[in-house]
Design an enzyme around this catalytic site. Structure first.
Site, short mmCIF file in Angstrom:
data_model
loop_
_atom_site.label_atom_id
_atom_site.label_comp_id
_atom_site.label_asym_id
_atom_site.label_seq_id
_atom_site.Cartn_x
_atom_site.Cartn_y
_atom_site.Cartn_z
N GLY A 24 59.83 13.02 31.05
CA GLY A 24 58.56 12.72 31.67
C GLY A 24 57.56 13.81 31.35
N GLY A 26 54.44 14.51 30.87
CA GLY A 26 53.02 14.30 31.04
C GLY A 26 52.36 15.64 31.28
CB ILE A 28 53.87 18.36 36.13
CG1 ILE A 28 52.74 18.47 37.16
CG2 ILE A 28 55.06 19.20 36.58
CD1 ILE A 28 52.26 19.88 37.42
N GLY A 29 55.13 17.94 33.26
CA GLY A 29 56.28 18.07 32.36
C GLY A 29 55.96 18.89 31.13
CE LYS A 105 51.12 10.86 38.19
NZ LYS A 105 50.18 11.57 39.09
CE LYS A 218 53.36 19.62 45.69
NZ LYS A 218 53.86 19.60 44.30
CG ASN A 222 51.11 16.64 48.09
OD1 ASN A 222 50.21 17.41 47.74
ND2 ASN A 222 52.27 16.59 47.47
CG ASN A 226 47.57 14.02 47.02
OD1 ASN A 226 47.07 15.14 46.98
ND2 ASN A 226 48.58 13.68 46.24
#
Length: 336
Positions: A24, A26, A28-29, A105, A218, A222, A226
């Protein structure tokens, strides 16, 4: 800083680099791939022990140009030997991961589990690999352990507060440095290896024996920032608006009430202070859920406020503000 780098170098001399697959890759990855690569790889050498698995366009651009990591202090290019767009390519390669770091995700986790089982890799080169879920929200480990046979005993979780944006294929932008926290169950050599790599890049990583508490913190952050930022179409600083004060406090107190029923003791006033502090520090950031809503993409609301709502329903706890935020995001976002 020189002393810190010398200490990291000593660790690297003693510890064999671990093969890590970023599943994954993206925003962050890709950042994790950069952080876990040898800093010397930035000087045109090729990373051998970290592999990326991600979308075809992103992988093709990295293959031809390298991964471009843009930070306030400059841009770095990293070249990887192993780049995959699916598990079949991994199976045909000579790459054998010691660790699979999953950075998808949350709504993609079920499909990922199905792909893993179908691939046959769990009986092949991933037979003894550790799985590290570096994802938002809660409930990911339980889902992964249910859908991937034999993985529950070798699955760990982590969270990160690094701010990073996927700018375009082959390029990510670092918006803010934070701390990556991994639960303290990794083998010592792997922990030391990851720590040395992060420190060489001047990033923070912790291995916490009290990881669940940090994960809940966290989630609280979030669950406020978010959905409210996404619905208001504003950056994180909108949370500090006086008109939203009562809403923010209710979201926090509802989440804390659920956590307490699950055996986690939190002071709601301290949690509220934490949430407001993060909103202030990241006030100019656009959270991932806002970016998803603006792009008409699926959000991670199900594993954030949705998790709070589901746990509350099972325990007959009233969480009306979390329910409202959850419903509004689902109505606004793709896949509602």
């Amino acid at each position: 800083m020189i002393e810190q780098r010398e200490a990291s170098a000593l660790v690297d001399n003693k510890i064999e680099p671990k093969n890590i697959l970023i599943y994954g890759a993206g925003a962050i990855g890709s950042l994790m791939g950069y952080l876990l690569s040898d800093p010397q790889s930035s000087n045109s050498s090729i990373v051998e022990n970290v592999a990326l698995l991600g979308r075809m366009g992103h992988m093709e651009r990295i293959r031809s140009e390298g991964l471009e990591v843009e930070a306030p202090d400059g841009t770095t290019l990293v070249h990887f030997r192993h780049l995959f767009t699916d598990l079949d390519e991994l199976l045909r390669s000579d790459f054998h991961p010691d660790v699979v770091m999953i950075c998808v995700k949350t709504y993609s986790l079920q499909r990922l589990c199905q792909e893993l089982v179908k691939s046959g890799l769990l009986e092949d080169r991933l037979k003894n690999a550790l799985f590290l879920l570096l994802m938002n929200g809660m409930g990911n480990r339980e889902l992964f352990g249910t859908l991937v046979p034999g993985a529950s005993g070798r699955t760990l979780e982590g969270i990160t507060s690094n701010g990073v944006r996927f700018a375009q294929d082959g390029r990510i932008e670092l918006k803010g440095k934070g701390t990556t926290v991994i639960e303290k169950s990794l083998p010592q050599e792997l922990e030391q290896f990851m720590k040395s790599r992060f420190e060489d890049r001047e990033f923070q990583i912790e291995f916490s024996a009290d990881f669940k508490r940090q994960q809940w913190n966290k989630l609280f952050i979030n669950s406020v920032i978010n959905p409210i930022a996404a619905l208001a179409r504003q950056k994180n600083g909108i949370i500090l608006s006086k008109v939203l004060g009562g809403t923010v406090e209710r979201v926090v107190r509802e989440g804390v009430a659920v956590a307490q029923e699950l055996g986690m003791d939190f002071d709601p006033d301290a949690v509220l202070e934490l949430v407001l502090s993060v909103a202030e520090k990241t006030g100019e950031n656009s959270c991932s859920m806002l970016q998803d809503v603006l792009k008409n993409k699926t959000t991670e609301i199900d594993s954030i406020n949705g998790y709070i709502v589901r746990q509350a329903e099972e325990r007959s706890i009233a969480v009306p503000v979390n329910e409202a935020l959850y419903g509004l995001i689902k109505a606004n976002a793709r896949g509602s």
